[in-house]
Design an enzyme around this catalytic site. Structure first.
Site, PDB file in Angstrom:
ATOM      1  N   CYS A 294       0.711  -1.347  -0.007  1.00 29.53           N
ATOM      2  CA  CYS A 294       0.087   0.128   0.082  1.00 29.53           C
ATOM      3  C   CYS A 294       0.749   1.194  -0.092  1.00 29.53           C
ATOM      4  CB  CYS A 294      -0.901   0.014   1.259  1.00 29.53           C
ATOM      5  SG  CYS A 294      -2.138  -1.244   1.250  1.00 29.53           S
TER       6      CYS A 294
ATOM      7  N   ARG B 130       5.388  -0.615  -4.553  1.00 32.73           N
ATOM      8  CA  ARG B 130       5.239  -1.267  -3.505  1.00 32.73           C
ATOM      9  C   ARG B 130       4.265  -2.461  -3.642  1.00 32.73           C
ATOM     10  NH1 ARG B 130       6.621   1.801   1.160  1.00 32.73           N
ATOM     11  NH2 ARG B 130       4.626   0.970   2.462  1.00 32.73           N
TER      12      ARG B 130
ATOM     13  N   TRP C  95      -3.229  -2.590  -1.537  1.00 31.72           N
ATOM     14  CA  TRP C  95      -3.086  -3.944  -1.535  1.00 31.72           C
ATOM     15  C   TRP C  95      -4.170  -4.743  -0.818  1.00 31.72           C
ATOM     16  CZ3 TRP C  95       1.020  -7.079  -3.604  1.00 31.72           C
ATOM     17  CH2 TRP C  95       1.163  -8.259  -3.209  1.00 31.72           C
TER      18      TRP C  95
ATOM     19  N   ASN D 230      -2.826   2.144   5.888  1.00 33.88           N
ATOM     20  CA  ASN D 230      -2.215   1.115   5.541  1.00 33.88           C
ATOM     21  C   ASN D 230      -1.870   0.437   7.035  1.00 33.88           C
ATOM     22  OD1 ASN D 230      -1.476   2.120   2.924  1.00 33.88           O
ATOM     23  ND2 ASN D 230       0.765   2.451   3.462  1.00 33.88           N
ATOM     24  N   GLY D 231      -2.057  -1.012   6.736  1.00 35.51           N
ATOM     25  CA  GLY D 231      -1.931  -2.031   8.047  1.00 35.51           C
ATOM     26  C   GLY D 231      -3.020  -2.640   8.070  1.00 35.51           C
TER      27      GLY D 231
ATOM     28  N   GLU E 238      18.971 -17.204  -3.987  1.00 30.90           N
ATOM     29  CA  GLU E 238      18.928 -15.927  -4.092  1.00 30.90           C
ATOM     30  C   GLU E 238      18.647 -15.969  -5.736  1.00 30.90           C
ATOM     31  OE1 GLU E 238      18.048 -11.751  -4.502  1.00 30.90           O
ATOM     32  OE2 GLU E 238      17.712 -13.169  -2.863  1.00 30.90           O
TER      33      GLU E 238
ATOM     34  N   LYS F  42      15.103 -14.686  -7.475  1.00 32.14           N
ATOM     35  CA  LYS F  42      14.970 -13.660  -8.427  1.00 32.14           C
ATOM     36  C   LYS F  42      14.180 -13.982  -9.814  1.00 32.14           C
ATOM     37  CE  LYS F  42      16.426 -10.395  -6.741  1.00 32.14           C
ATOM     38  NZ  LYS F  42      15.984 -10.939  -5.895  1.00 32.14           N
TER      39      LYS F  42
ATOM     40  N   GLU G  73      10.153 -14.823  -8.790  1.00 39.11           N
ATOM     41  CA  GLU G  73       9.291 -13.661  -8.608  1.00 39.11           C
ATOM     42  C   GLU G  73       9.015 -12.703  -9.821  1.00 39.11           C
ATOM     43  OE1 GLU G  73      11.354 -11.223  -5.621  1.00 39.11           O
ATOM     44  OE2 GLU G  73      12.805 -11.105  -6.371  1.00 39.11           O
TER      45      GLU G  73
ATOM     46  N   HIS H 225      18.154 -37.360  -2.295  1.00 34.40           N
ATOM     47  CA  HIS H 225      17.294 -37.540  -1.391  1.00 34.40           C
ATOM     48  C   HIS H 225      15.531 -37.372  -1.642  1.00 34.40           C
ATOM     49  CE1 HIS H 225      20.115 -38.636   1.891  1.00 34.40           C
ATOM     50  NE2 HIS H 225      20.971 -37.876   1.111  1.00 34.40           N
TER      51      HIS H 225
ATOM     52  N   LYS I  41       6.977  -4.212  -2.286  1.00 30.89           N
ATOM     53  CA  LYS I  41       8.312  -3.953  -2.130  1.00 30.89           C
ATOM     54  C   LYS I  41       8.688  -4.166  -0.860  1.00 30.89           C
ATOM     55  CE  LYS I  41      12.647  -2.666  -2.876  1.00 30.89           C
ATOM     56  NZ  LYS I  41      13.552  -3.426  -3.654  1.00 30.89           N
TER      57      LYS I  41
END
Length: 612
Positions: free
Chosen positions: A2, A27, A76, A102-103, A485, A489, A492, A508, A607
């Site tokens: 948001c 964001r 969001w 926001n929240g 990482e 990358k 996403e 395994h 973000k």
């Protein structure tokens, strides 16, 4: 998650609000809206589902909405699906109070039922509408000031919030309150600005106030007054943001992600130089003394996402160089498993924004348990930076792309510098080793530059993988951390399923997933583990896998084994992640571009994750 903006001043508010929201698109959001007041007239509220351009078109780029005081929001979805009804701003029944938030309000259902009994009617599924109407209820019940009303409401709200409110009786003012969700307030030339992150206001001012947890503020034209939760006035210090507006723009690159990849040599060098004095590492600016370092008997690194992957690298580097036991914890799990933390422990919290909800909660848990705390953060004055005992500021500057690149790299160099200095102070690193490590760290920026300069062949290879369904990354030791990482990358921003595995774990169970043509990326930067990982790659190839190797210059015999190889310059193996991650960032970027996706704003991601 948001984005909030607010403005009150002489200029028309709507274009400023839309510009600010455009700087917060990274964001993550699914709808947007603004509300503007023109003097004593009723507030005009305009909302749109989808991208911000829909709202801009609806308001003729803000020109159709008149007024010099307003608030805006990119949402969001949490409570309620993405829709115009659920988009912010929200209003009380008679539009006496208009607000954005926001929240997450955890007890919104209980509060909603109370307000329904008092005669309020709800049009959305959001927890935010509940908060707005709760403030309206107390404003009318006690006939006090907006600060009084907000105060009464907030003591009844459980959860996190950054609230931004306008009241009918105060047409040129905005009122804000904060708990656990980020917010900054800017001021310049008789005008005032509100935002949930720095880039939104950099075009207008670099002079900001950081509103603290459980604090409120009255925002007037060119004046801001702060209050505690009791409604008592408090004083705040004005801070100057060192970032400039230009650094938050694309500067000719097609995407922010590519711009930020190219910025890595500079920001890594600047972050290292911030603690390098006369050939030695000096942590005094971070607030860490040699005496405190000597007392530490265990380190716990806590982080989320890519920052967690930095922590995994840090575990290998700290233990090998400084000989200190290290645990790495996901922040989202840390405080729920009753961690065994003592006053002799150091808890390192890594976060780009300094506002990551789970990491902030973990920091507070560690402090309650009596541990020393150190933050590695990028945003000066952020919540984690303010609450930690010590702070190592990375100098990545504003990072706009959701997929982190330069913030990750500056966190790595910070972790290296800490490990080397800890080893020196604890007398397990000799003077010769110390000089060697520093020299190797200083070589990283130039070597990153060389990798970026030779990216065309990797671009060609990545374009061939656009139709892949599954890609696996494998490695051992630090190479396993690199693989984690690289996999993140790719997944996403390209939406291709990818996983990272410790190479020795293939037999395994994981090797059963290998099919004809499945791409397996092997990371091979650690000399002691090179042959073992090559053997694991051969096992995959015999089952039909297509192999990509990532190794250092000189290992040219690998070309007899793999189908494609990319090389990085040689460096001390402890610091290999800083080089190996660059081709993996570029690989993910070029696959995403080849698929025609929105590289900087991947679906369903934000973000900064400021709610649990």
């Amino acid at each position: 998650m948001c984005g909030i903006v607010g403005f009150t001043g002489r200029e028309q508010a709507a274009p400023i609000l839309l510009n600010g929201l455009s700087k917060l698109e990274y964001r993550g959001y699914d709808s947007a809206g603004i509300s503007v007041r023109d003097g004593v007239a009723e507030p005009e509220v305009v909302k749109a589902k989808g991208r911000l351009k829909n709202l801009s078109e609806k308001t003729d780029n803000g020109c159709a909405v008149k007024g010099t005081c307003g608030i805006g929001h990119t949402r969001w979805a949490t409570h309620g699906e993405p829709s115009e009804e659920n988009a912010h701003p929200h209003t009380s029944d008679d539009e006496n109070v208009v607000g954005v938030h926001n929240g997450i309000i955890e007890n919104y259902q209980e509060l909603k039922e109370k307000l329904i009994r008092k005669g309020y009617v709800f049009y959305s599924q959001t927890d935010t509408e509940v908060a707005i109407k709760l403030v309206d209820y107390y404003y009318k019940k006690y006939e006090g000031t907006p600060v009084d009303a907000i105060n009464h409401a907030l003591v009844r709200i459980r959860g996190s919030y950054a609230l931004c409110l306008m009241f009918r009786d105060y047409p040129e003012e905005i009122y804000v309150a904060r708990k656990d969700s980020p917010m900054i307030l800017g001021i310049a030339d008789g005008e005032s600005y509100i935002a949930s992150d720095v880039p939104a206001i950099l075009n207008y001012t670099r002079n900001v106030y950081y509103i603290g947890n459980l604090e409120m503020a009255r925002v007037q034209k060119g004046a801001i007054t702060f209050y505690d939760l009791n409604g008592d006035e408090i004083q705040k210090e004005l801070t100057t943001i060192e970032w400039d507006a230009e650094s938050a723009e694309k500067a000719g690159y097609e995407h922010f992600m590519m711009k930020e990849i190219h910025e890595q040599p500079r920001v890594v060098e600047e972050t290292l130089n911030s603690v390098l004095k006369d050939g030695s590492i000096d942590l005094s600016a971070c607030g860490l003394s040699d005496e405190e370092i000597k007392k530490i008997n265990q380190i716990t690194i806590v982080a989320c996402g890519s920052a967690y992957h930095v922590g995994v690298v840090g575990q290998y580097v700290f233990e090998d160089i400084a000989k200190i036991p290290v645990r790495v914890e996901l922040a989202s799990e840390f405080r729920y498993r009753k961690p065994l933390i003592t006053p002799d422990n150091l808890v390192i919290v890594i976060s780009q924004s300094g506002e990551t909800a789970d990491s902030l909660a973990a920091l507070r848990e560690a402090k309650e348990l009596g541990a020393m705390t150190l933050a590695i953060v990028n945003v000066v004055g952020s919540s984690i930076a303010r609450e930690a005992d010590s702070v190592f500021y990375t100098l990545a500057g504003p990072e706009i792309s959701v997929a982190t690149t330069k913030a990750y790299s500056t966190q790595l160099i910070a972790a290296y510098a800490l490990a080397v200095q800890f080893g020196k102070v604890r007398e397990v690193v000799s003077d010769t080793e110390y000089s060697h490590y520093i020299k190797e760290m200083q070589s990283i920026p130039e070597k990153i530059e060389k990798i970026i300069e030779n990216k065309e062949r990797l671009q060609w290879f990545a374009s061939k993988q656009a139709n892949a369904h599954d890609i696996f990354f494998i490695g051992r030791g630090i190479d396993y951390a690199i693989s984690m990482e690289g996999s993140l990358k790719l997944k996403e921003i390209s939406y291709i399923h990818s996983e990272a595995y410790a190479a020795g774990e293939l037999k395994h169970g994981t090797i059963s997933l290998i099919e004809e043509g499945t791409l397996v990326v092997g990371c091979l930067t650690q000399p002691e583990l090179y042959e073992k990982t090559i053997s694991n790659m051969v096992e995959c190839k015999s089952r039909g896998a297509y192999l990509m190797g990532l190794t250092k210059n000189g290992n040219y015999n690998i070309e007899d084994t793999v189908d494609f190889v990319t090389y990085v310059p040689s460096i001390d193996p402890h610091f290999a992640t800083s080089l190996a991650v660059i081709p993996l960032q570029l690989f993910g970027y070029y696959v995403s571009v080849a698929k025609g996706l929105d590289v900087d704003k991947p679906r369903n991601l934000a973000k900064s994750v400021t709610v649990e």
